[in-house]
Scaffold this motif. Structure first.
Motif, PDB file in Angstrom:
ATOM      1  N   ARG A 136      14.862  -0.894 -31.847  1.00 46.19           N
ATOM      2  CA  ARG A 136      13.612  -0.242 -31.497  1.00 46.19           C
ATOM      3  C   ARG A 136      12.641  -1.199 -30.836  1.00 46.19           C
ATOM      4  O   ARG A 136      12.679  -2.404 -31.075  1.00 46.19           O
ATOM      5  CB  ARG A 136      12.962   0.330 -32.763  1.00 46.19           C
ATOM      6  N   GLU A 137      11.757  -0.638 -30.007  1.00 49.89           N
ATOM      7  CA  GLU A 137      10.609  -1.351 -29.470  1.00 49.89           C
ATOM      8  C   GLU A 137       9.392  -0.715 -30.115  1.00 49.89           C
ATOM      9  O   GLU A 137       9.214   0.500 -30.041  1.00 49.89           O
ATOM     10  CB  GLU A 137      10.550  -1.238 -27.947  1.00 49.89           C
ATOM     11  N   LEU A 138       8.571  -1.538 -30.765  1.00 47.36           N
ATOM     12  CA  LEU A 138       7.482  -1.017 -31.581  1.00 47.36           C
ATOM     13  C   LEU A 138       6.152  -1.648 -31.187  1.00 47.36           C
ATOM     14  O   LEU A 138       6.074  -2.851 -30.927  1.00 47.36           O
ATOM     15  CB  LEU A 138       7.768  -1.305 -33.058  1.00 47.36           C
ATOM     16  N   TYR A 139       5.107  -0.830 -31.180  1.00 41.12           N
ATOM     17  CA  TYR A 139       3.754  -1.276 -30.881  1.00 41.12           C
ATOM     18  C   TYR A 139       3.005  -1.343 -32.201  1.00 41.12           C
ATOM     19  O   TYR A 139       2.813  -0.321 -32.860  1.00 41.12           O
ATOM     20  CB  TYR A 139       3.110  -0.273 -29.922  1.00 41.12           C
ATOM     21  N   VAL A 140       2.630  -2.550 -32.625  1.00 42.93           N
ATOM     22  CA  VAL A 140       2.051  -2.736 -33.953  1.00 42.93           C
ATOM     23  C   VAL A 140       0.799  -3.602 -33.910  1.00 42.93           C
ATOM     24  O   VAL A 140       0.613  -4.417 -33.008  1.00 42.93           O
ATOM     25  CB  VAL A 140       3.070  -3.373 -34.926  1.00 42.93           C
ATOM     26  N   PRO A 199       7.111   3.799 -44.488  1.00 42.07           N
ATOM     27  CA  PRO A 199       7.316   2.383 -44.143  1.00 42.07           C
ATOM     28  C   PRO A 199       8.771   2.073 -43.802  1.00 42.07           C
ATOM     29  O   PRO A 199       9.689   2.719 -44.309  1.00 42.07           O
ATOM     30  CB  PRO A 199       6.898   1.653 -45.411  1.00 42.07           C
ATOM     31  N   ILE A 200       8.947   1.083 -42.925  1.00 43.68           N
ATOM     32  CA  ILE A 200      10.286   0.641 -42.549  1.00 43.68           C
ATOM     33  C   ILE A 200      10.354  -0.883 -42.578  1.00 43.68           C
ATOM     34  O   ILE A 200       9.334  -1.564 -42.514  1.00 43.68           O
ATOM     35  CB  ILE A 200      10.710   1.150 -41.150  1.00 43.68           C
ATOM     36  N   PHE A 201      11.572  -1.393 -42.680  1.00 40.42           N
ATOM     37  CA  PHE A 201      11.831  -2.826 -42.553  1.00 40.42           C
ATOM     38  C   PHE A 201      12.479  -3.053 -41.196  1.00 40.42           C
ATOM     39  O   PHE A 201      13.319  -2.263 -40.757  1.00 40.42           O
ATOM     40  CB  PHE A 201      12.768  -3.327 -43.653  1.00 40.42           C
ATOM     41  N   VAL A 202      12.086  -4.144 -40.545  1.00 36.31           N
ATOM     42  CA  VAL A 202      12.594  -4.472 -39.210  1.00 36.31           C
ATOM     43  C   VAL A 202      12.948  -5.945 -39.151  1.00 36.31           C
ATOM     44  O   VAL A 202      12.190  -6.797 -39.634  1.00 36.31           O
ATOM     45  CB  VAL A 202      11.538  -4.142 -38.125  1.00 36.31           C
ATOM     46  N   ARG A 203      14.097  -6.255 -38.572  1.00 34.41           N
ATOM     47  CA  ARG A 203      14.486  -7.638 -38.270  1.00 34.41           C
ATOM     48  C   ARG A 203      14.074  -7.877 -36.819  1.00 34.41           C
ATOM     49  O   ARG A 203      14.569  -7.223 -35.914  1.00 34.41           O
ATOM     50  CB  ARG A 203      15.986  -7.832 -38.442  1.00 34.41           C
ATOM     51  N   VAL A 204      13.140  -8.793 -36.611  1.00 34.28           N
ATOM     52  CA  VAL A 204      12.570  -9.037 -35.281  1.00 34.28           C
ATOM     53  C   VAL A 204      13.584  -9.722 -34.373  1.00 34.28           C
ATOM     54  O   VAL A 204      14.234 -10.688 -34.773  1.00 34.28           O
ATOM     55  CB  VAL A 204      11.291  -9.897 -35.387  1.00 34.28           C
ATOM     56  N   ILE A 205      13.690  -9.194 -33.151  1.00 38.48           N
ATOM     57  CA  ILE A 205      14.479  -9.854 -32.110  1.00 38.48           C
ATOM     58  C   ILE A 205      13.542 -10.761 -31.311  1.00 38.48           C
ATOM     59  O   ILE A 205      13.830 -11.938 -31.106  1.00 38.48           O
ATOM     60  CB  ILE A 205      15.147  -8.834 -31.168  1.00 38.48           C
ATOM     61  N   ARG A 206      12.404 -10.187 -30.882  1.00 33.87           N
ATOM     62  CA  ARG A 206      11.435 -10.966 -30.099  1.00 33.87           C
ATOM     63  C   ARG A 206      10.160 -10.165 -29.911  1.00 33.87           C
ATOM     64  O   ARG A 206      10.140  -8.954 -30.091  1.00 33.87           O
ATOM     65  CB  ARG A 206      12.002 -11.338 -28.733  1.00 33.87           C
ATOM     66  N   GLU A 207       9.094 -10.872 -29.553  1.00 27.60           N
ATOM     67  CA  GLU A 207       7.878 -10.217 -29.091  1.00 27.60           C
ATOM     68  C   GLU A 207       8.058  -9.967 -27.604  1.00 27.60           C
ATOM     69  O   GLU A 207       8.770 -10.708 -26.924  1.00 27.60           O
ATOM     70  CB  GLU A 207       6.658 -11.111 -29.309  1.00 27.60           C
ATOM     71  N   LEU A 208       7.409  -8.938 -27.101  1.00 23.18           N
ATOM     72  CA  LEU A 208       7.507  -8.600 -25.686  1.00 23.18           C
ATOM     73  C   LEU A 208       6.191  -8.973 -24.998  1.00 23.18           C
ATOM     74  O   LEU A 208       5.290  -8.147 -24.859  1.00 23.18           O
ATOM     75  CB  LEU A 208       7.815  -7.111 -25.524  1.00 23.18           C
ATOM     76  N   PRO A 209       6.057 -10.228 -24.554  1.00 25.84           N
ATOM     77  CA  PRO A 209       4.779 -10.709 -24.004  1.00 25.84           C
ATOM     78  C   PRO A 209       4.424 -10.113 -22.652  1.00 25.84           C
ATOM     79  O   PRO A 209       3.267 -10.141 -22.256  1.00 25.84           O
ATOM     80  CB  PRO A 209       4.995 -12.220 -23.900  1.00 25.84           C
ATOM     81  N   MET A 237       5.221 -13.744 -34.683  1.00 27.06           N
ATOM     82  CA  MET A 237       6.527 -13.367 -35.190  1.00 27.06           C
ATOM     83  C   MET A 237       7.598 -14.035 -34.347  1.00 27.06           C
ATOM     84  O   MET A 237       7.449 -14.146 -33.138  1.00 27.06           O
ATOM     85  CB  MET A 237       6.672 -11.854 -35.128  1.00 27.06           C
ATOM     86  N   ARG A 238       8.635 -14.442 -35.042  1.00 21.76           N
ATOM     87  CA  ARG A 238       9.728 -15.117 -34.355  1.00 21.76           C
ATOM     88  C   ARG A 238      11.021 -14.349 -34.567  1.00 21.76           C
ATOM     89  O   ARG A 238      11.148 -13.539 -35.492  1.00 21.76           O
ATOM     90  CB  ARG A 238       9.887 -16.532 -34.889  1.00 21.76           C
ATOM     91  N   TYR A 249      -3.836  -4.046 -26.347  1.00 18.07           N
ATOM     92  CA  TYR A 249      -5.207  -4.269 -26.805  1.00 18.07           C
ATOM     93  C   TYR A 249      -5.218  -5.523 -27.662  1.00 18.07           C
ATOM     94  O   TYR A 249      -4.188  -5.931 -28.220  1.00 18.07           O
ATOM     95  CB  TYR A 249      -5.697  -3.076 -27.623  1.00 18.07           C
ATOM     96  N   ASP A 250      -6.399  -6.114 -27.792  1.00 15.62           N
ATOM     97  CA  ASP A 250      -6.545  -7.330 -28.583  1.00 15.62           C
ATOM     98  C   ASP A 250      -6.103  -7.068 -30.024  1.00 15.62           C
ATOM     99  O   ASP A 250      -6.529  -6.097 -30.654  1.00 15.62           O
ATOM    100  CB  ASP A 250      -8.001  -7.795 -28.560  1.00 15.62           C
ATOM    101  N   GLY A 251      -5.220  -7.918 -30.552  1.00 19.18           N
ATOM    102  CA  GLY A 251      -4.743  -7.787 -31.924  1.00 19.18           C
ATOM    103  C   GLY A 251      -3.487  -6.943 -32.073  1.00 19.18           C
ATOM    104  O   GLY A 251      -2.955  -6.800 -33.165  1.00 19.18           O
ATOM    105  N   TRP A 252      -3.005  -6.374 -30.985  1.00 20.50           N
ATOM    106  CA  TRP A 252      -1.798  -5.543 -31.008  1.00 20.50           C
ATOM    107  C   TRP A 252      -0.696  -6.247 -30.243  1.00 20.50           C
ATOM    108  O   TRP A 252      -0.946  -7.077 -29.376  1.00 20.50           O
ATOM    109  CB  TRP A 252      -2.065  -4.179 -30.385  1.00 20.50           C
ATOM    110  N   VAL A 253       0.557  -5.930 -30.560  1.00 18.20           N
ATOM    111  CA  VAL A 253       1.691  -6.590 -29.919  1.00 18.20           C
ATOM    112  C   VAL A 253       2.885  -5.627 -29.887  1.00 18.20           C
ATOM    113  O   VAL A 253       3.036  -4.775 -30.764  1.00 18.20           O
ATOM    114  CB  VAL A 253       2.053  -7.894 -30.672  1.00 18.20           C
TER     115      VAL A 253
END
Length: 86
Positions: free
Chosen positions: A56-60, A20-30, A1-2, A35-39
């Motif tokens: 919001r900060e979301l774990y997905v 369900p919600i819609f979100v406009r991504v600011i950034r991933e938090l590296p 995601m960008r 866990y593998d496959g989660w971000v």
């Protein structure tokens, strides 16, 4: 995601999205370990009109995130020119 991506989050992304919600991504938090496959993502939750209502900060689960097509920008209303009669 960008940055700028519009995503739809449902229970496929996490059980927390029973509604369900819609979100406009600011950034991933590296820097956060996951866990593998989660971000972790940071973004703006959008209302039905597409306006940001919460940051919001979301774990997905990456595989459950549904990217949406970018909405078409609304056209500017045309200015009416009065017509003179006579």
């Amino acid at each position: 995601m960008r940055a700028g991506d519009l995503v739809h989050l449902t229970t496929a992304a996490s059980v927390q999205f029973l509604r369900p919600i819609f979100v406009r991504v600011i950034r991933e938090l590296p820097e956060r370990h996951t866990y593998d496959g989660w971000v972790w993502i940071e973004g703006y939750q959008l209302n039905a009109a597409g306006d940001a209502v919460a940051r919001r900060e979301l774990y997905v689960r990456r595989a459950g995130v549904r990217r949406q097509a970018r909405p078409v920008a609304p056209s500017r209303p045309r200015r009416r020119v009065p017509v003179r009669v006579g």
